[in-house]
Design an enzyme around this catalytic site. Structure first.
Site, mmCIF file in Angstrom:
data_model
loop_
_atom_site.group_PDB
_atom_site.id
_atom_site.type_symbol
_atom_site.label_atom_id
_atom_site.label_comp_id
_atom_site.label_asym_id
_atom_site.label_seq_id
_atom_site.Cartn_x
_atom_site.Cartn_y
_atom_site.Cartn_z
ATOM 1 N N LYS A 264 -3.728 10.093 -3.329
ATOM 2 C CA LYS A 264 -4.738 10.097 -2.247
ATOM 3 C C LYS A 264 -4.159 9.602 -0.925
ATOM 4 O O LYS A 264 -4.545 10.069 0.131
ATOM 5 C CB LYS A 264 -5.932 9.204 -2.626
ATOM 6 C CG LYS A 264 -6.724 9.718 -3.796
ATOM 7 C CD LYS A 264 -7.879 8.802 -4.116
ATOM 8 C CE LYS A 264 -7.483 7.473 -4.720
ATOM 9 N NZ LYS A 264 -6.858 7.524 -6.047
ATOM 10 N N GLN B 76 -8.862 4.153 -6.625
ATOM 11 C CA GLN B 76 -8.876 4.405 -8.076
ATOM 12 C C GLN B 76 -9.243 5.884 -8.322
ATOM 13 O O GLN B 76 -8.828 6.725 -7.558
ATOM 14 C CB GLN B 76 -9.841 3.457 -8.807
ATOM 15 C CG GLN B 76 -9.343 2.013 -8.878
ATOM 16 C CD GLN B 76 -9.603 1.210 -7.608
ATOM 17 O OE1 GLN B 76 -10.700 1.220 -7.096
ATOM 18 N NE2 GLN B 76 -8.609 0.517 -7.131
ATOM 19 N N GLY C 196 -3.245 1.135 -4.689
ATOM 20 C CA GLY C 196 -1.938 1.187 -4.048
ATOM 21 C C GLY C 196 -1.714 2.606 -3.582
ATOM 22 O O GLY C 196 -1.537 3.499 -4.382
ATOM 23 N N HIS C 197 -1.814 2.825 -2.275
ATOM 24 C CA HIS C 197 -1.643 4.168 -1.731
ATOM 25 C C HIS C 197 -0.292 4.240 -1.016
ATOM 26 O O HIS C 197 -0.071 3.541 -0.040
ATOM 27 C CB HIS C 197 -2.786 4.494 -0.762
ATOM 28 C CG HIS C 197 -4.121 4.577 -1.441
ATOM 29 N ND1 HIS C 197 -5.313 4.362 -0.801
ATOM 30 C CD2 HIS C 197 -4.441 4.865 -2.714
ATOM 31 C CE1 HIS C 197 -6.304 4.503 -1.665
ATOM 32 N NE2 HIS C 197 -5.788 4.808 -2.838
ATOM 33 N N ASP D 156 -4.225 7.100 -8.827
ATOM 34 C CA ASP D 156 -2.818 7.433 -8.576
ATOM 35 C C ASP D 156 -2.593 8.934 -8.417
ATOM 36 O O ASP D 156 -1.525 9.445 -8.743
ATOM 37 C CB ASP D 156 -1.901 6.891 -9.702
ATOM 38 C CG ASP D 156 -2.120 5.414 -9.934
ATOM 39 O OD1 ASP D 156 -2.233 4.680 -8.947
ATOM 40 O OD2 ASP D 156 -2.205 5.001 -11.107
HETATM 41 P P1 IMP Z 1 -9.012 -3.785 -12.016
HETATM 42 O O1 IMP Z 1 -9.415 -2.760 -11.012
HETATM 43 O O2 IMP Z 1 -7.847 -4.634 -11.550
HETATM 44 O O3 IMP Z 1 -10.159 -4.582 -12.501
HETATM 45 O O4 IMP Z 1 -8.442 -2.998 -13.312
HETATM 46 C C1 IMP Z 1 -9.296 -2.203 -14.127
HETATM 47 C C2 IMP Z 1 -8.583 -0.924 -14.584
HETATM 48 O O5 IMP Z 1 -8.419 -0.061 -13.466
HETATM 49 C C3 IMP Z 1 -7.185 -1.164 -15.152
HETATM 50 O O6 IMP Z 1 -6.954 -0.218 -16.190
HETATM 51 C C4 IMP Z 1 -6.268 -0.851 -13.968
HETATM 52 O O7 IMP Z 1 -4.981 -0.441 -14.378
HETATM 53 C C5 IMP Z 1 -7.032 0.293 -13.314
HETATM 54 N N1 IMP Z 1 -6.766 0.421 -11.886
HETATM 55 C C6 IMP Z 1 -7.236 -0.364 -10.887
HETATM 56 N N2 IMP Z 1 -6.798 0.079 -9.696
HETATM 57 C C7 IMP Z 1 -6.057 1.186 -9.933
HETATM 58 C C8 IMP Z 1 -5.365 2.134 -9.090
HETATM 59 O O8 IMP Z 1 -5.362 2.048 -7.852
HETATM 60 N N3 IMP Z 1 -4.738 3.136 -9.739
HETATM 61 C C9 IMP Z 1 -4.759 3.293 -11.082
HETATM 62 N N4 IMP Z 1 -5.397 2.449 -11.900
HETATM 63 C C10 IMP Z 1 -6.043 1.401 -11.337
#
Ligand code: IMP
Length: 428
Positions: free
Chosen positions: A16, A218, A40-41, A13
């Site tokens: 990017k 991420q 989520g961009h 977040d």
């Molecule tokens: P998963 O990717 O859904 O398996 O989640 C694993 C961890 O990564 C959790 O703490 C999510 O909140 C975090 N996470 C996954 N995608 C994002 C992102 O795009 N931004 C911020 N945190 C993320």
């Protein structure tokens, strides 16, 4: 002809989406190399706001090729929904988007299995279980989805196995095999014209002198190896992921650009040394509109963490850092910056390998004076208040990485690119 990786230097977040969209102007191909629709961009172009989840932000630049690399896990329904939303706004998705035939397919059974990992606060998209099947060598890839008979038998076998486990664990949710299979085979036909060997496409593009940007999702602290394990995502969000997730050797990559907020946030559970749980954290959340773009969850907010940035700079070899959301700090009288980690009263140089260790960190803060002047929308470095310049210079010196660009708002033009920086050279 520089090919660069752009990725998050914190817990995701970092902004990017805007930066990739902005810089995509000077590249021919933009490829996402890991993750799925957990990302989520948000990109604002004029009065329109786009939230991209799977599709690289380069798609918003007409004529650019946007690629979903082999390192991703793809939910076909989510992808088609994203394609259709973009097409309604006039984006030529079919003409610009390519999907790797080696990417993994997310199935509804992956969301069922995710019930087991609820404790870390995942995005609930089936990401982790899909990667588990990939490394377990039983995953179904886009190339399999393109062959109806092979897909049907692989899906049936996988479903039977998962249902057995889910029943034993008491997390069973009925999946009507024929219905889901038919739905996926319909999705396959919609996606087929865009599916190809994207590693070949990207390497050939480089061979012919085109410029490629590798887009991370991420952030490094959510990387499966280098992040705050096990409170991480299930893929390689750091720079190494660009090679495996795109099929391009490191020798073809010329630069790495990190993106970091002027403060720091985290969504989901896990250790967070500089988290501010006071009203000040709430203030940052409100001013910075820090709510997840995929899940809407409130983000945890805290202060810029220099030791963490030094760590992610080491892992990724940042040439330059883009600092986003500087304007969120505009009205603070003073701004704490963590400059040192201590444990049991002693300074520590290493990022602890375990969450137990990271939980024990005592951050040492230095307080810098605020600037109490709006910086939102500024486009020239010289126009920044002197305390804001000092703040950025302080971060630069403490991290040992240049700040090559500052984002002062969500619009493309609300950006300061530092002339003569390594970043400006990489983009030239
Ligand atoms: P998963 O990717 O859904 O398996 O989640 C694993 C961890 O990564 C959790 O703490 C999510 O909140 C975090 N996470 C996954 N995608 C994002 C992102 O795009 N931004 C911020 N945190 C993320």
């Amino acid at each position: 002809m520089s090919n660069v990786v752009i990725l998050g230097a914190q817990w995701g977040d970092e902004g990017k989406g805007k930066i990739v969209d902005l810089f995509a102007d000077t590249f021919d191909v933009v490829i996402r190399y890991q993750g799925g629709h957990n990302a989520g961009h948000t990109v604002k172009v004029g009065d329109r706001t786009f939230v991209l989840k799977l599709i690289p932000s380069g798609i918003l630049r007409p004529g650019k090729i946007a690629v979903i690399g082999n390192g991703l896990v793809v939910d076909p329904a989510a992808l088609i929904q994203e394609i259709e939303t973009l097409e309604k706004t006039g984006v030529d998705v079919s003409g610009q988007l390519r999907i790797s035939n080696r990417a993994q397919v997310i199935l509804p059974l992956h969301r069922m299995m995710e019930k087991m990992s609820e404790a870390i606060g995942t995005t609930w998209r089936g990401i982790g279980p899909s990667y588990e099947d990939k490394t377990g060598r039983r995953g179904i890839r886009i190339a399999d989805l393109m062959e109806p008979a092979a897909f049907s038998s692989m899906f049936e076998a996988l479903l039977a196995e998962k249902e057995k486990i889910a029943r034993a664990l008491g997390i069973y949710q009925e999946t009507v095999f024929a219905q889901v299979r038919d739905e996926y085979l319909r999705h396959a036909e919609r996606l087929r014209p865009m599916v190809c060997d994207t590693a070949r496409l990207v390497n050939q593009a480089i061979d012919s002198g085109k410029r490629v940007m590798f887009e991370g999702a991420q952030g490094t602290m959510l990387d499966i190896d280098h992040g705050t394990y096990p409170f991480v995502t299930s893929s390689s969000a750091s720079v190494g992921g660009a090679c495996t997730g795109a099929g391009v050797p490191p020798t073809r990559i010329h630069g790495v650009i990190g993106i970091s907020k002027a403060y720091i946030t985290r969504v989901g559970a896990g250790p967070f040394p500089t988290e501010d749980k006071t009203e000040m954290g709430d203030h940052i959340r409100n001013i910075g509109r820090e709510f997840g773009s995929v899940t809407g969850r409130p983000r945890r907010c805290g202060w810029f963490d220099v030791p963490l940035l030094r760590y992610t700079a080491m892992v990724n070899g940042f040439d330059s850092l883009v600092v986003t959301k500087l304007d969120v700090l505009d009205d603070l009288a003073e701004i704490p910056v963590c400059v040192e980690y201590r444990m049991d009263g002693e300074e520590i140089q290493e990022m602890p390998a375990t969450c137990r260790g990271i939980e024990r960190i005592q951050p040492v803060y230095e307080k810098l004076p605020g600037w109490n002047t709006p910086t939102a929308g500024l486009t020239h470095y010289d126009d920044l208040p002197s305390n804001a310049k000092d703040y950025l210079a302080f971060l630069e010196t403490e991290m040992g990485v240049e700040v090559g660009c500052i984002s002062t708002g969500p619009e493309r033009n609300q950006t300061i690119l530092i002339p003569g920086s390594k970043l400006a050279k990489l983009l030239a």
